[in-house]
Enzyme design. Structure first.
Site, PDB file in Angstrom:
ATOM      1  N   LYS A   5      -8.096   7.179 -19.125  1.00 34.31           N
ATOM      2  CA  LYS A   5      -8.422   7.704 -20.444  1.00 34.31           C
ATOM      3  C   LYS A   5      -7.195   7.603 -21.363  1.00 34.31           C
ATOM      4  O   LYS A   5      -6.773   6.515 -21.658  1.00 34.31           O
ATOM      5  CB  LYS A   5      -8.953   9.131 -20.293  1.00 34.31           C
ATOM      6  CG  LYS A   5      -9.994   9.293 -19.152  1.00 34.31           C
ATOM      7  CD  LYS A   5     -11.293   8.558 -19.379  1.00 34.31           C
ATOM      8  CE  LYS A   5     -12.188   8.469 -18.147  1.00 34.31           C
ATOM      9  NZ  LYS A   5     -12.471   9.733 -17.477  1.00 34.31           N
ATOM     10  N   ARG A  46       0.856  -1.202   0.000  1.00 37.18           N
ATOM     11  CA  ARG A  46       0.000   0.000   0.000  1.00 37.18           C
ATOM     12  C   ARG A  46       0.885   1.242   0.000  1.00 37.18           C
ATOM     13  O   ARG A  46       0.625   2.214  -0.695  1.00 37.18           O
ATOM     14  CB  ARG A  46      -0.954   0.005   1.208  1.00 37.18           C
ATOM     15  CG  ARG A  46      -1.629   1.361   1.411  1.00 37.18           C
ATOM     16  CD  ARG A  46      -2.903   1.334   2.253  1.00 37.18           C
ATOM     17  NE  ARG A  46      -2.839   0.483   3.420  1.00 37.18           N
ATOM     18  CZ  ARG A  46      -2.113   0.714   4.521  1.00 37.18           C
ATOM     19  NH1 ARG A  46      -1.367   1.804   4.614  1.00 37.18           N
ATOM     20  NH2 ARG A  46      -2.115  -0.139   5.512  1.00 37.18           N
ATOM     21  N   TYR A  85     -16.158  18.129 -14.750  1.00 37.74           N
ATOM     22  CA  TYR A  85     -16.422  16.699 -14.877  1.00 37.74           C
ATOM     23  C   TYR A  85     -17.426  16.309 -13.781  1.00 37.74           C
ATOM     24  O   TYR A  85     -17.271  16.722 -12.625  1.00 37.74           O
ATOM     25  CB  TYR A  85     -15.110  15.919 -14.705  1.00 37.74           C
ATOM     26  CG  TYR A  85     -15.327  14.421 -14.669  1.00 37.74           C
ATOM     27  CD1 TYR A  85     -15.670  13.722 -15.826  1.00 37.74           C
ATOM     28  CD2 TYR A  85     -15.215  13.711 -13.478  1.00 37.74           C
ATOM     29  CE1 TYR A  85     -15.890  12.366 -15.785  1.00 37.74           C
ATOM     30  CE2 TYR A  85     -15.430  12.340 -13.443  1.00 37.74           C
ATOM     31  CZ  TYR A  85     -15.769  11.680 -14.602  1.00 37.74           C
ATOM     32  OH  TYR A  85     -15.995  10.325 -14.558  1.00 37.74           O
ATOM     33  N   ASP A 143      -6.936  19.515 -14.096  1.00 36.23           N
ATOM     34  CA  ASP A 143      -7.284  18.153 -14.512  1.00 36.23           C
ATOM     35  C   ASP A 143      -6.909  18.067 -15.987  1.00 36.23           C
ATOM     36  O   ASP A 143      -7.588  18.633 -16.851  1.00 36.23           O
ATOM     37  CB  ASP A 143      -8.783  17.913 -14.285  1.00 36.23           C
ATOM     38  CG  ASP A 143      -9.222  16.510 -14.694  1.00 36.23           C
ATOM     39  OD1 ASP A 143      -8.523  15.891 -15.523  1.00 36.23           O
ATOM     40  OD2 ASP A 143     -10.258  16.047 -14.192  1.00 36.23           O
TER      41      ASP A 143
HETATM   42  C1  PLP Z   1     -12.946  10.150 -16.222  1.00 40.32           C
HETATM   43  C2  PLP Z   1     -12.555  11.474 -15.683  1.00 40.32           C
HETATM   44  C3  PLP Z   1     -12.313  11.649 -14.314  1.00 40.32           C
HETATM   45  C4  PLP Z   1     -12.512  10.546 -13.294  1.00 40.32           C
HETATM   46  O1  PLP Z   1     -11.610   9.515 -13.477  1.00 40.32           O
HETATM   47  P1  PLP Z   1     -11.921   7.977 -13.086  1.00 40.32           P
HETATM   48  O2  PLP Z   1     -10.685   7.284 -13.506  1.00 40.32           O
HETATM   49  O3  PLP Z   1     -13.149   7.580 -13.852  1.00 40.32           O
HETATM   50  O4  PLP Z   1     -12.170   7.948 -11.618  1.00 40.32           O
HETATM   51  C5  PLP Z   1     -11.910  12.912 -13.882  1.00 40.32           C
HETATM   52  N1  PLP Z   1     -11.774  13.942 -14.751  1.00 40.32           N
HETATM   53  C6  PLP Z   1     -12.011  13.809 -16.071  1.00 40.32           C
HETATM   54  C7  PLP Z   1     -11.843  14.981 -16.975  1.00 40.32           C
HETATM   55  C8  PLP Z   1     -12.416  12.575 -16.586  1.00 40.32           C
HETATM   56  O5  PLP Z   1     -12.673  12.453 -17.882  1.00 40.32           O
END
Ligand code: PLP
Length: 379
Positions: free
Chosen positions: A199, A49, A102, A174
């Site tokens: 992503k 962890r 988001y 982000d």
């Molecule tokens: C998908 C996404 C998230 C969240 O990420 P997860 O891996 O699904 O928890 C946060 N910000 C953006 C812009 C996203 O597309």
């Protein structure tokens, strides 16, 4: 001379294994580490962890790609988001968020953090003056996304970084939609970068993960403390899959962007398309800023259908190669209806999206096939 992006993606944190010569970082599937006597850790690891060598390799690579000193990997993008918010905010504090944040980030701020006495103001991030005006004496964080989801709005990272520096506020970006290949927020003055590695970074729709990158040592220590204390860590196989994805990030982003431009060209002026949302279009309100801060304009494209919601839903049902699915950033093209799918929970709120909107995550298939698919679906 420091290595270029594609070289770092393949080599940073990924030296050949010293004991076996394994060229690829092994999947260290272990929860614990043998010690040479009490307290005698061999390589700084005691429990997975807290730290795992496969995860360390991923973290070193992520830091190198974003141009940051420190990176921490998490079990999801939301876990990474949660760690940054908890490292930077205390009860009584305030943060600024995008008015088209988001959905998961909005939910965390609105439903979880608010219960801990943290207040927020949603602001259109393309308006630098509006962001400046929203900053209060107790504001600790300005949280931005650029491009945004699903309308591809653009925020000027360098201008907002200046506003934040003037007010002693941390700027968090982000960077999920752009990826570090297209956009480097730390270099533009941001304090922290957050990713959903699910992503583009993972890139193959086969793993969920998140990351935090910063050069702020104190903040990095707090994020690491939360990573270990709350324990939302990726397992070694998840870390390995993400690291494998990173190796091809540069070539994938080139192709995603080029394919998206081909799809945008086919959609623009099509009789069934009312409006195309893509920062690469010269009439996009954020085009100039995007051209300044991004290498290319990315693989995400949205458009509205002239005939309304049902026609938009019909397009989503008729594509052959674009798979009807949520998420984005994988090698395969996806299509979705934000109003009924990813953004259904925003109905009636200020985050509501047009009912006739369709969102595409343009993959790296042959562009001609993708154009043919979307034109056939439009009819
Ligand atoms: C998908 C996404 C998230 C969240 O990420 P997860 O891996 O699904 O928890 C946060 N910000 C953006 C812009 C996203 O597309």
């Amino acid at each position: 001379m420091s290595d270029g992006f594609a070289t770092r993606a393949i080599h940073a944190g990924q030296d050949a294994d010293p004991t076996t010569g394994s060229v690829i970082v092994p999947i260290h599937a272990t929860s614990t580490y043998a010690q040479d006597g009490v307290g005698g850790q061999r390589a700084g690891y005691e429990y997975s962890r807290t730290g795992n060598p496969t995860r360390t390799a991923l973290e070193e690579c992520l830091a190198a790609l974003e141009g940051g000193r420190f990176a921490r990997a998490f079990a999801s993008g939301m876990a990474a988001t949660d760690a940054v918010l908890r490292a930077t905010l205390r009860p009584g504090d305030h943060l600024v968020i995008p008015d088209d944040a988001y959905g998961g980030t909005f939910r965390l701020v609105d439903k979880v953090l608010s219960g801990w006495g943290v207040d927020y103001t949603p602001v259109p991030l393309s308006d630098v003056d509006a962001v400046r005006a929203a900053i209060r004496p107790n504001t600790k964080v300005v949280w931005i996304e650029t491009p945004t989801n699903p309308l591809l709005n653009i925020a000027d990272i360098a201008a907002l970084a200046q506003v934040c520096r003037d007010s002693g506020v941390k700027l968090v970006v982000d960077n999920t939609f752009a990826s570090p290949y297209l956009q480097q927020p730390l270099e533009l003055g941001a304090n922290v970068v957050v990713h959903s590695t699910t992503k583009y970074l993972g890139g193959h729709s086969d793993v969920v993960g998140g990351a935090v990158v910063t050069s702020d040592e104190q903040l990095a220590e707090q994020v690491a403390f939360l990573q270990n204390s709350a324990g939302a860590v990726p397992g070694p196989f998840d870390a390995w899959l993400t690291l494998r994805g990173l190796k091809t990030l540069a070539v994938r982003m080139e192709r995603h962007s080029a394919n998206a431009e081909r799809v945008v060209a086919a959609l623009s002026g099509h009789p069934k398309v009312a409006k195309v949302f893509y920062p690469g279009l010269e009439d996009h309100p954020g085009h100039e800023v995007a051209a300044k801060q991004m290498r290319h304009f990315g693989g995400m494209v949205s458009f509205t259908h002239v005939d309304g919601e049902q026609a938009a839903l019909d397009v989503c049902a008729r594509t052959r190669l674009f798979t009807l699915a949520e998420s984005l950033g994988g090698v395969e093209s996806l299509i979705e209806h934000p109003g009924r799918m990813t953004h259904a929970s925003t109905a009636g709120s200020m985050l509501q999206v047009p009912a006739e909107l369709v969102r595409l995550s343009v993959g790296i298939e042959d562009a001609a096939d993708l154009v043919d698919d979307i034109l056939t679906a439009l009819g």
